[in-house]
Write an enzyme that holds these catalytic residues in place. Sequence first.
Site, mmCIF file in Angstrom:
data_model
loop_
_atom_site.group_PDB
_atom_site.id
_atom_site.type_symbol
_atom_site.label_atom_id
_atom_site.label_comp_id
_atom_site.label_asym_id
_atom_site.label_seq_id
_atom_site.Cartn_x
_atom_site.Cartn_y
_atom_site.Cartn_z
ATOM 1 N N ASP A 139 -9.311 -1.875 1.780
ATOM 2 C CA ASP A 139 -8.816 -3.370 0.996
ATOM 3 C C ASP A 139 -9.952 -4.149 0.908
ATOM 4 O O ASP A 139 -10.789 -4.209 1.989
ATOM 5 C CB ASP A 139 -7.658 -3.833 1.317
ATOM 6 C CG ASP A 139 -7.019 -4.677 0.237
ATOM 7 O OD1 ASP A 139 -7.151 -5.566 -0.210
ATOM 8 O OD2 ASP A 139 -5.826 -4.020 -0.366
ATOM 9 N N HIS A 141 -2.539 -0.909 -12.686
ATOM 10 C CA HIS A 141 -2.063 -1.666 -13.553
ATOM 11 C C HIS A 141 -2.355 -3.199 -13.626
ATOM 12 O O HIS A 141 -2.088 -4.181 -14.457
ATOM 13 C CB HIS A 141 -0.530 -1.794 -13.730
ATOM 14 C CG HIS A 141 0.229 -2.467 -12.383
ATOM 15 N ND1 HIS A 141 1.432 -3.088 -12.454
ATOM 16 C CD2 HIS A 141 -0.481 -2.761 -11.402
ATOM 17 C CE1 HIS A 141 1.593 -3.944 -11.435
ATOM 18 N NE2 HIS A 141 0.498 -3.578 -10.791
#
Length: 509
Positions: free
Chosen positions: A345, A393
């Site tokens: 991340d 998404h």
Amino acid sequence: MVRLRLATWLHASPTPTSTNSDCRKTSLKPTPEPPQTTSLEKKHYPQQYSISEADTANMSSFVPFKMPAKKATGPLQDVPPPSKIVALAQKISAETEKIDVYFRQKGLQMPSFDEDAAGDFPNIVDDISTTRREIIQATRELHDLMVGPKESVRWMAWDVTNLVPLNGTITFEQLQAKTSLDATNLTRLLRHAMANRIFQEPTQGVIAHTAASRLLASDDALQAWVGFNTEEVYPGSAHVINALKEHPEATSLDHTGFNYAFDTVGKEPMFVTLGKEPERAQRMAKAMSSLTGGEGYELSYLTDGCDLSDNNLFGGTLVDMGGSHGFASVHLARKYRNMRFIVQDLPATVASAPNPVCEDMQVAERITFQAHDFFTEQVVKDADVYFFRWIMHNYSRPYAVQLLKNLVPALKPGARIIINDLCLRGPGEENPWDERLMRSMDLVMMTLLNAQEREEREFVQLFEQADAGFVFKGVTRPKGCRMSIIEAVWMPAEDEEKLNTNLSRPITL
Ligand SMILES: C[S@@+](CC[C@H](N)C(=O)[O-])C[C@H]1O[C@@H](n2cnc3c(N)ncnc32)[C@H](O)[C@@H]1O
């Protein structure tokens, strides 16, 4: 072109086929309409349904709804009264029959969702109008009871909740003293909230919690969800039209409704804006954890639906890209106890990850964190699985394709790319409640990031446009889950040929 088949030896388990369209369609068949009357008044008969023999054969456990018998005297007199939900169902049924009879007698067009349906409910006489209101109220009540307080609030939104004592009541005057609102406006706001079952007024002027307002006061993650929606998403939604007028292609991360609302057009994407303010960033992270802990999104669906047993057998490695604080990896590592997990991340997220990541040290020791920007080339080479959960998404097609391209230099033949996201079905193929939530999520993604939820064919296109070496395997959707598991395998044609040649060569001893 993405190839849709793969040598079966790659996985011992059968190749998953697409199950994204597994929703069971009702097999009720329309019966012909009754003959038209000769009366000048147009008669309209509601469409009726008959059930075929085949259907009845499958319905051995079907028990038709029966009104409970009237209270008996004698040995049956202890039969309890119907529960609230049955009482509501009975009321809906009885009142709806009255409406049905009225419509038939008056030759009125039955209410429907069809294109040619009446645009408005007809003007009806007073007592039938009361019946209609009773139905609206009772269906709403039954609906809310079936959805439950937490899910109801999740899809609504609010705030004065902490000022009302959890156990007990408070008067409007006492509450007003704790807020900056004047008495009239506070009352207006609260009574509107009460119409949505948030707070109640057991006696006039006295406020108490309901299940929903109590949750809002006590559930930290749900509060974050409501705050995120009311203060970040709603202002963004109000500016989506401006964004679309000026940038109809709607692909850029910094020309979204959110950017217009917060004056960051052409400057930075939402994640960067929120990242600059720890409180907003934390609230979004908590809001996401509330959503992902909600019904239909639970991580247990991922662990049950995503089969990593082959990778587990050989102690494989999974790279969890944009994996946040490693929630998904922890769940997977609990089940697949030979695998290693690398959670990647952005640096700030990795720095704030809990250490150890969980109490079970056998699990924690197999999970490492690594700062990595997924818009740069993947640094973990030859992993067995590259995993994206709630990531694709967040991006329009050009960005999503880039994410896949960035993997290519790191991939070994047979590497699995697993995406865990919503996968939209065709219109009307989803349960209506789920469809509404999924399509709302699609528009929230547009509002915040010019991103989108995708159908299966759109996932196929992402892989196709990224590289011809991706072989699309299909989509699976665990029963009861709103999210799907979308999978491709890296197998460039030359590697596949080499492997096939090796396999067909006779073994010499
Ligand atoms: C919607 S969250 C998904 C988190 C997690 N995968 C899950 O299933 O809950 C998106 C994550 O992507 C991370 N992210 C955003 N931009 C990134 C980048 N350029 N590189 C790596 N991670 C990024 C965010 O920090 C955040 O943790």
